[in-house]
Scaffold this motif. Structure first.
Motif, PDB file in Angstrom:
ATOM      1  N   THR A  28      -0.273 -25.587 -16.579  1.00  0.00           N
ATOM      2  CA  THR A  28       0.954 -24.829 -15.720  1.00  0.00           C
ATOM      3  C   THR A  28       2.169 -25.512 -16.554  1.00  0.00           C
ATOM      4  N   LYS A  63       6.515 -20.713 -12.292  1.00  0.00           N
ATOM      5  CA  LYS A  63       5.456 -21.380 -13.175  1.00  0.00           C
ATOM      6  C   LYS A  63       4.916 -20.197 -14.240  1.00  0.00           C
ATOM      7  N   LYS A 114       1.356 -20.165 -16.336  1.00  0.00           N
ATOM      8  CA  LYS A 114      -0.149 -20.281 -16.248  1.00  0.00           C
ATOM      9  C   LYS A 114      -0.790 -20.101 -17.455  1.00  0.00           C
ATOM     10  N   GLY A 124       3.525 -16.655 -12.087  1.00  0.00           N
ATOM     11  CA  GLY A 124       2.821 -17.038 -11.185  1.00  0.00           C
ATOM     12  C   GLY A 124       2.040 -16.137 -10.269  1.00  0.00           C
ATOM     13  N   GLU A 165      -5.491 -18.292 -10.895  1.00  0.00           N
ATOM     14  CA  GLU A 165      -6.614 -18.967 -11.942  1.00  0.00           C
ATOM     15  C   GLU A 165      -7.849 -18.144 -12.194  1.00  0.00           C
TER      16      GLU A 165
END
Length: 407
Positions: free
Chosen positions: A244, A268, A270, A290, A294
């Motif tokens: 991140t 953020k 990723k 963001g 994941e």
């Protein structure tokens, strides 16, 4: 009034002095009218006036000559045709930079940094390019030139070597473009343009066949070059994780634009990262904001990586990624080792949490974050091209000398 038949001794006027001097300089006989005798009391005044007049005439002649020279020089400058200056005129050769000669122009000395001097200072190479040794830096430049990227270089303000050096310095120290322009003797807008162009060159290099990081996904290569950190997992081929990056909050001026408001809320970026058992970063996915989880990153990018593995290989990853759902039947899943047990006290009692640490990944990510552009907060204007910037930073660590001290 006459003095006993002697010559008239009336004082001489200014015109009389000029006539006497003019006749003396031309060699014509001087008039004796009003000329003082050498033994007379006026001879001293005559000599003094003669010296003053000669001095004033010489200074006036010098002034006229300098004015003529200045006028002629100004006329020549105005009449001289203005020819456009070559963009490479301010770039001295390596020989001229190391041993300056009179042929160098003053603009050549405006450059504070040059490639020919950088490759002679290992401390500078380490601090400003990220490479741990001069040898590893020169080997990387040779690889770029073997792919003939120096021939297709289109930025004439800086040559290929100095352009790549500027790009590496931006990645390593995250200097402002204004500072880079000062160091290389160019404008800040030109420095920004060269950095974007250099990142594109590096990305094309990493995607080429001979130097593609995915080429290390070979069974014989990984087994013969397995890291000692994975000595307990001989069949492990890949380690999957998510990195991140924090986004810098925009200023009130830039926050008025619509996209920046959503970026500030997401906060953020990723990206999925894959590390091989041979201590190489073989894949870094494009960055997402963001709102992408994941698990979605694993679903988007990990499937293509698993297809490259051989039957019987193993993949390690955090249990929160749910890698098992996307693995083929002939690929095994390895849970990461438990490093510590964390206990927290809440109102309902103590809660135990098992903290896992993926081997190699944390060390390689920490090593790649020596590029300050990856460790600092991402500017809102850098977000659109940060995917290429992050991949360049991670892939460059594969070309560092592993036996040298860490940068």
């Amino acid at each position: 009034m006459l003095n006993d038949g002697k010559q008239n001794s009336l004082p001489m006027t200014g015109s009389d002095w000029r006539n006497v001097l003019r006749n003396k300089s031309t060699g014509s006989p001087a008039s004796t009218v009003g000329t003082p005798d050498e033994n007379s009391s006026e001879s001293v005044d005559y000599k003094r006036s003669h010296n003053l007049l000669a001095t004033s005439e010489s200074s006036q002649n010098k002034k006229e000559k300098t004015e003529d020279i200045d006028e002629s020089a100004a006329d020549s400058i105005l009449k001289e045709p203005t020819t456009p200056r070559s963009p490479t005129a301010s770039v001295p050769s390596e020989e001229q930079y190391l041993s300056p000669t009179e042929s160098m122009k003053p603009s050549d000395y405006l450059r504070q940094i040059h490639y020919s001097r950088v490759i002679k200072d290992e401390n500078f190479v380490r601090r400003y390019t990220g490479f741990s040794t001069i040898r590893s830096y020169l080997d990387f430049m040779v690889m770029l030139k073997e792919m003939e990227y120096d021939r297709c270089w289109q930025k004439k303000v800086l040559d290929f070597d100095n352009g790549i050096l500027l790009c590496l310095m931006k990645l390593r120290q995250n200097f402002f473009h204004y500072h880079l322009g000062f160091l290389f003797g160019i404008r800040d807008g030109v420095a920004s343009d060269i950095f974007k162009y250099g990142v594109g060159i590096l990305m094309n290099f990493f995607e080429s066949y001979p130097y593609n990081p995915l080429n290390v996904l070979n069974q014989s290569f990984l087994k013969s070059n397995i890291s000692f950190h994975l000595s307990d997992y001989p069949n492990c081929a890949l380690i999957i994780d998510v990195v991140t990056f924090n986004i810098k909050s925009p200023t009130p001026k830039t926050a008025k634009n619509g996209p920046f408001m959503t970026i500030e809320e997401q906060g953020k970026l990723k990206a999925l990262i894959a590390v091989t058992s041979s201590d190489h970063i073989c894949y870094v996915s494009p960055c997402h904001t963001g709102n992408v989880t994941e698990k979605e990153l694993v679903e988007l990018y990990a499937k293509s990586l698993f297809a490259r593995l051989w039957p019987g290989a193993s993949v390690m990853g955090d249990q929160s990624l749910n890698i098992e759902e996307y693995l083929p039947k002939n690929i095994d899943y390895l849970p990461p080792p438990i490093t510590m047990k964390k206990t927290t006290t809440t109102s309902t009692g103590e809660v135990s949490e098992l903290i896992t640490k993926l081997p190699l990944v944390d060390r390689l990510v920490r090593r790649a974050r020596c590029f300050n552009i990856l460790s600092d907060e991402v500017g809102v204007y850098t977000v659109p091209m940060f995917s290429d910037i992050s991949r360049c930073g991670f892939y460059l660590t594969n070309f560092w000398d592993p036996t040298a001290n860490s940068v």
